[in-house]
Design a protein around this motif. Structure first.
Motif, PDB file in Angstrom:
ATOM      1  N   ALA A  56      26.865  48.973  43.976  1.00 20.42           N
ATOM      2  CA  ALA A  56      27.939  48.852  42.989  1.00 20.42           C
ATOM      3  C   ALA A  56      28.729  47.565  43.232  1.00 20.42           C
ATOM      4  CB  ALA A  56      28.857  50.064  43.074  1.00 20.42           C
ATOM      5  N   ALA A  57      29.438  47.136  42.218  1.00 14.66           N
ATOM      6  CA  ALA A  57      30.297  45.962  42.353  1.00 14.66           C
ATOM      7  C   ALA A  57      31.430  46.267  43.337  1.00 14.66           C
ATOM      8  CB  ALA A  57      30.882  45.585  40.997  1.00 14.66           C
ATOM      9  N   LYS A  58      31.861  45.257  44.056  1.00 13.17           N
ATOM     10  CA  LYS A  58      32.952  45.464  45.014  1.00 13.17           C
ATOM     11  C   LYS A  58      33.729  44.170  45.183  1.00 13.17           C
ATOM     12  CE  LYS A  58      30.276  44.439  49.166  1.00 13.17           C
ATOM     13  NZ  LYS A  58      29.849  44.925  50.472  1.00 13.17           N
ATOM     14  N   THR A  67      41.213  34.410  50.151  1.00 13.40           N
ATOM     15  CA  THR A  67      41.055  34.758  48.740  1.00 13.40           C
ATOM     16  C   THR A  67      40.165  35.998  48.631  1.00 13.40           C
ATOM     17  OG1 THR A  67      39.104  33.349  48.520  1.00 13.40           O
ATOM     18  CG2 THR A  67      41.227  32.364  47.959  1.00 13.40           C
ATOM     19  N   THR A  68      40.244  36.623  47.462  1.00 14.35           N
ATOM     20  CA  THR A  68      39.357  37.760  47.212  1.00 14.35           C
ATOM     21  C   THR A  68      38.230  37.296  46.295  1.00 14.35           C
ATOM     22  OG1 THR A  68      40.664  38.492  45.335  1.00 14.35           O
ATOM     23  CG2 THR A  68      41.177  39.476  47.473  1.00 14.35           C
ATOM     24  N   VAL A  69      37.059  37.869  46.508  1.00 21.13           N
ATOM     25  CA  VAL A  69      35.868  37.516  45.752  1.00 21.13           C
ATOM     26  C   VAL A  69      35.270  38.798  45.204  1.00 21.13           C
ATOM     27  CG1 VAL A  69      33.588  36.441  45.898  1.00 21.13           C
ATOM     28  CG2 VAL A  69      35.444  35.604  47.339  1.00 21.13           C
ATOM     29  N   VAL A  70      34.839  38.771  43.946  1.00 24.57           N
ATOM     30  CA  VAL A  70      34.185  39.935  43.347  1.00 24.57           C
ATOM     31  C   VAL A  70      32.681  39.753  43.485  1.00 24.57           C
ATOM     32  CG1 VAL A  70      33.803  41.228  41.225  1.00 24.57           C
ATOM     33  CG2 VAL A  70      36.057  40.291  41.719  1.00 24.57           C
ATOM     34  N   ILE A  71      32.037  40.725  44.106  1.00 22.48           N
ATOM     35  CA  ILE A  71      30.587  40.725  44.248  1.00 22.48           C
ATOM     36  C   ILE A  71      30.039  41.648  43.170  1.00 22.48           C
ATOM     37  CG2 ILE A  71      28.647  41.250  45.758  1.00 22.48           C
ATOM     38  CD1 ILE A  71      30.526  40.707  48.126  1.00 22.48           C
TER      39      ILE A  71
END
Length: 93
Positions: A56-58, A67-71
Motif C-alpha cells: 500500500a502507499a505510505k 522532509t516527508t515523501v509519499v511512496i
C-alpha cells in the motif's frame, strides 16, 4: 548458486547440450517474469509459488532533508515455498 551453475548441473544430470539447456532455463525465467508482470501467480507443485504481492502507499521521512515523501502503492514479486519443500529443508538441518 548462479544461473550458470544451475545450467551446468542440469547438463551433467540430463546429458543435453549446454546451449539447449541455457535456452530452456532462459525461456522458463521469461515465462515466470511475464506471468508476474501480468499479475498472474505461478504455482510449481512440490517446489513453491511465485506470487505477486502488493504494498500500500505510505509516507516516509527523509531524515537528512527533514522532509516527508509519499511512496506510491506498488506490486512486487515474492516466493512462497511449498510445505513439502520446507519439510525437506527441516529434515536435512
Amino acid at each position: 548458486m548462479t544461473k550458470a551453475e544451475i545450467i551446468e548441473q542440469i547438463v551433467s544430470t540430463t546429458g543435453i547440450s549446454r546451449k539447449e539447456c541455457s535456452a530452456v532455463v532462459e525461456a522458463f525465467m521469461d515465462v515466470v517474469k511475464k506471468s508476474l508482470i501480468e499479475k498472474e501467480n505461478v504455482y510449481l507443485r512440490g517446489f513453491g509459488s511465485f506470487i505477486v504481492k502488493h504494498r500500500a502507499a505510505k509516507t516516509a521521512r527523509n531524515i537528512q532533508k527533514n522532509t516527508t515523501v509519499v511512496i506510491d502503492a506498488h506490486d512486487y514479486p515474492g516466493f512462497k515455498p511449498a510445505k513439502s519443500f520446507v519439510a525437506q529443508m527441516r529434515d536435512e538441518a
